[in-house]
Design an enzyme around this catalytic site. Structure first.
Site, PDB file in Angstrom:
ATOM      1  N   ASP A 115       1.018  -1.079  -0.051  1.00 14.40           N
ATOM      2  CA  ASP A 115      -0.129   0.014   0.057  1.00 14.40           C
ATOM      3  C   ASP A 115       0.913   1.373   0.036  1.00 14.40           C
ATOM      4  OD1 ASP A 115       0.836   0.227   2.588  1.00 14.40           O
ATOM      5  OD2 ASP A 115      -0.696  -1.253   3.395  1.00 14.40           O
ATOM      6  N   ASP A 151       0.155   5.647 -13.732  1.00 11.24           N
ATOM      7  CA  ASP A 151      -0.118   4.437 -14.728  1.00 11.24           C
ATOM      8  C   ASP A 151      -1.688   4.861 -15.269  1.00 11.24           C
ATOM      9  OD1 ASP A 151      -0.226   2.098 -16.247  1.00 11.24           O
ATOM     10  OD2 ASP A 151       1.112   1.123 -14.707  1.00 11.24           O
ATOM     11  N   ASP A 185      -0.604   2.827 -20.638  1.00 14.08           N
ATOM     12  CA  ASP A 185      -0.696   1.247 -20.631  1.00 14.08           C
ATOM     13  C   ASP A 185      -1.325   1.011 -22.262  1.00 14.08           C
ATOM     14  OD1 ASP A 185      -1.074  -1.407 -19.187  1.00 14.08           O
ATOM     15  OD2 ASP A 185      -3.097  -1.262 -20.062  1.00 14.08           O
ATOM     16  N   GLU A 234       3.530   2.563 -23.438  1.00 15.70           N
ATOM     17  CA  GLU A 234       3.635   0.980 -23.452  1.00 15.70           C
ATOM     18  C   GLU A 234       3.036   0.543 -24.806  1.00 15.70           C
ATOM     19  OE1 GLU A 234       2.606  -3.260 -21.427  1.00 15.70           O
ATOM     20  OE2 GLU A 234       1.080  -1.905 -21.867  1.00 15.70           O
ATOM     21  N   HIS A 248       6.183  -6.026 -14.228  1.00 19.52           N
ATOM     22  CA  HIS A 248       5.058  -6.816 -13.593  1.00 19.52           C
ATOM     23  C   HIS A 248       4.460  -7.733 -14.668  1.00 19.52           C
ATOM     24  CE1 HIS A 248       2.862  -3.705 -15.664  1.00 19.52           C
ATOM     25  NE2 HIS A 248       1.800  -4.481 -15.493  1.00 19.52           N
ATOM     26  N   ASP A 249       4.916  -7.824 -15.780  1.00 24.13           N
ATOM     27  CA  ASP A 249       4.132  -8.832 -16.817  1.00 24.13           C
ATOM     28  C   ASP A 249       5.234  -9.735 -17.218  1.00 24.13           C
ATOM     29  OD1 ASP A 249       1.918  -7.283 -16.775  1.00 24.13           O
ATOM     30  OD2 ASP A 249       2.645  -6.145 -18.587  1.00 24.13           O
TER      31      ASP A 249
END
Ligand code: TEU
Ligand code: CA
Length: 565
Positions: free
Chosen positions: A28, A97, A205, A263, A335-336
């Site tokens: 968090d 993001d 994104d 991205e 993170h992918d």
């Protein structure tokens, strides 16, 4: 034109797994705030936060139900403002993001849109009737044959109106219709709201997916695939440059000190030049995918061993293509992606050396480097035992679809272990206490059991660690103009083991040599007499200064950077 971001290093925080401030097992904002000194000691310039907005968390926050708030799981807007101020106090920047190809199906826009065919927001998303001559709900009656990136068809039937809506990702992520100017204005106004709050830019994104071919034609069905390939109809679509230029005019123009990164899966070098040519006013840099697909076979789930020559060919082509115009991001991880030390390095015996080598090669390229949380510690892929250990929707959907079509479950699991996004999503390893110091509660996904040996506390204490190597690379970018501005020349392009290149700027030249293997590698250093006796500015082994470097035998996973003039 101010291009400070060329001298910067970005650090990506994936909040769910970074640091948990309140013991509920989920990272968090309070956790992030408590670790800012760590990030500033690493020396990074920009923090990118993966989504922290209200979300049903179907795709870990990439399904947003309110763009202008913070999910209570992560904190509050007050906490966000305090965090932003604390980031700025330390001389760092923070980017958000921006996920605007789609919303959550629980976003009020979509709730309105699905309410009836004549709702004023109906056209904010892609609604279509069943395929000509078929009844809604019949097998194959979807408006076209596109498959979702998260398995299954890209269309979901809404019983209420008997029409289908398009979702390139999960069925809880309906695609926004950017053809509608009201949609675009709503997004621009939301972006301005964040900038006025003080954020320093956006990571956008799948931003090259927002303009679709409005005919939505069927895609080609590749061998072994259940669905048509829709990529040609939404990647770098017909109006994409127009939309990004409009966004720039409406949101970004006239504001100083921002950074924007698009991205862009599937983007080509030629398109990237257009996106990032500063005179065109679209985005500052692209985040492309070619180099993280070199070990994929027919599909993203079938992996094959890395061939170094392929990696060099791809990265070399991007270096050459953007040499004069444009700018690229440099990354191994996000993170992918699975953890790079497990993927392209050696996460066993040579973990530390290979992690340093990978960092050295990447950070010495031309472009803006991105570090994904834990990469600076050499964190590895996780030993997932069964499908119950996974949390990622893409991995779970793929497992269900593959198993239902008769693939051996153990084979699917084996593929997931290598390539699942959950490899990147295990908690950050802070220290050797319970749960790696990530949480005092029960972590939402298991901590990698190797945290006793691999953790931030231990690495900070060890001057020879992966952490300190990253710190030195960041410092080098800040102090050596050749790292930022130097031209790039690939050497030994056909060598199977060694990645070698130079960076030249004004009278300085850097030479990077890296042995991507666990075996010694013999090389003839090109123009060796120019380099003999020059300064070795970075290495991951002790080096004898008097060594003859013309006929060099690089040790397993050895990397060196020389500085000459
Ligand atoms: O990812 C873009 C994307 O296409 C990913 O699906 C990526 O190619 C894939 O995970 C690799 O197999 C972005 C986000 O980074 C990702 O986390 C989101 O799930 C996705 O968009 C949808 O928002
Ligand atoms: Ca928490």
């Amino acid at each position: 034109m101010q291009q400070w971001w060329k001298e910067s290093v970005v650090y990506q925080i994936w909040p769910r797994s970074f640091a948990d401030g309140n013991g509920d097992g989920i990272g968090d904002l309070a956790g992030i705030a408590s670790r800012l000194d760590y990030l500033s000691s690493l020396g990074v310039d920009v923090l990118w936060l993966s989504p922290i907005y209200p979300s049903p968390q179907d795709d870990a926050g990439y399904d947003i139900s309110d763009y202008q708030n913070i999910d209570p799981t992560f904190g509050s807007l007050e906490q966000f403002d305090a965090l932003l101020a604390a980031v700025h106090e330390r001389g760092m920047k923070l980017i958000m993001d921006l996920v605007v190809n789609h919303t959550s199906d629980e976003h009020p826009w979509f709730v309105e849109s699905r309410a009836s065919k004549d709702n004023p927001m109906r056209d904010w998303y892609w609604w279509r009737p069943a395929r000509e001559g078929m009844n809604a709900g019949d097998p194959g009656a979807e408006p076209n044959n596109w498959g979702s990136i998260f398995s299954g068809p890209a269309w979901e039937l809404d019983e209420n109106t008997g029409e289908y809506y398009l979702h390139l990702f999960s069925r809880k992520q309906p695609d926004l219709n950017w053809e509608n100017p009201e949609v675009r204005q709503a997004i621009y106004s939301m972006m301005r709201w964040w900038l006025e709050r003080g954020v320093d830019g956006f990571r956008m994104d799948v931003i090259n997916f927002i303009s679709k071919d409005i005919k939505l034609p069927d895609g080609h069905v590749h061998d072994g695939s259940l669905y048509g390939d829709a990529m040609p109809y939404f990647v770098d679509g017909p109006r994409i440059h127009e939309f990004l230029q409009e966004m720039h005019r409406e949101v970004l123009a006239g504001r100083e000190g921002l950074i924007t990164v698009g991205e862009m899966p599937g983007v080509t070098v030629e398109e990237a030049k257009l996106y990032t040519d500063p005179t065109r006013r679209e985005v500052d840099m692209v985040f492309q995918f070619e180099h993280v697909q070199v070990d994929h076979g027919e599909t993203r789930w079938d992996s094959r061993p890395l061939r170094l020559r392929d990696l060099k060919a791809v990265l070399g082509r991007w270096q050459a293509g953007l040499a004069e115009v444009g700018w690229n991001s440099l990354y191994w991880n996000n993170h992918d992606q699975p953890r790079v030390v497990s993927r392209f390095g050696d996460d066993g015996e040579h973990r530390v050396r290979s992690a340093k080598l990978l960092a050295t090669v990447l950070h010495l390229h031309r472009g803006t480097p991105y570090i994904y949380q834990g990469e600076e510690l050499g964190m590895t892929n996780a030993p997932f035992a069964s499908i119950d250990d996974f949390r990622d929707i893409q991995s779970l959907n793929h497992y269900a679809e593959a198993v239902s079509t008769g693939v051996d479950p153990d084979a699917v699991l084996a593929a997931l272990r290598v390539l699942s996004r959950d490899n990147a999503r295990t908690p950050m390893q802070w220290d050797d206490t319970e749960n790696a110091g990530f949480t005092t509660g029960t972590p939402w996904i298991a901590v990698n059991p190797n945290y006793k040996g691999i953790n931030a506390q231990a690495e900070i204490a060890d001057d020879d660690s992966v952490f300190h190597h990253y710190r030195r690379l960041i410092e080098l970018r800040h102090t050596e103009p050749a790292v930022v501005h130097g031209d790039f020349r690939m050497l030994l392009a056909d060598h199977d083991q060694v990645y070698a290149f130079t960076r030249g700027y004004s009278s300085t030249e850097l030479l990077v040599l890296a042995n991507f293997s666990g075996e010694p590698a013999a090389i003839e250093v090109p123009e060796a007499d120019r380099w003999q006796g020059t300064e070795l500015i970075l290495a991951n082994y002790p080096v004898d200064a008097a060594e003859d470097i013309q006929h060099l035998a690089l040790r397993p996973w050895e990397a060196r950077v020389y500085r000459g003039r």
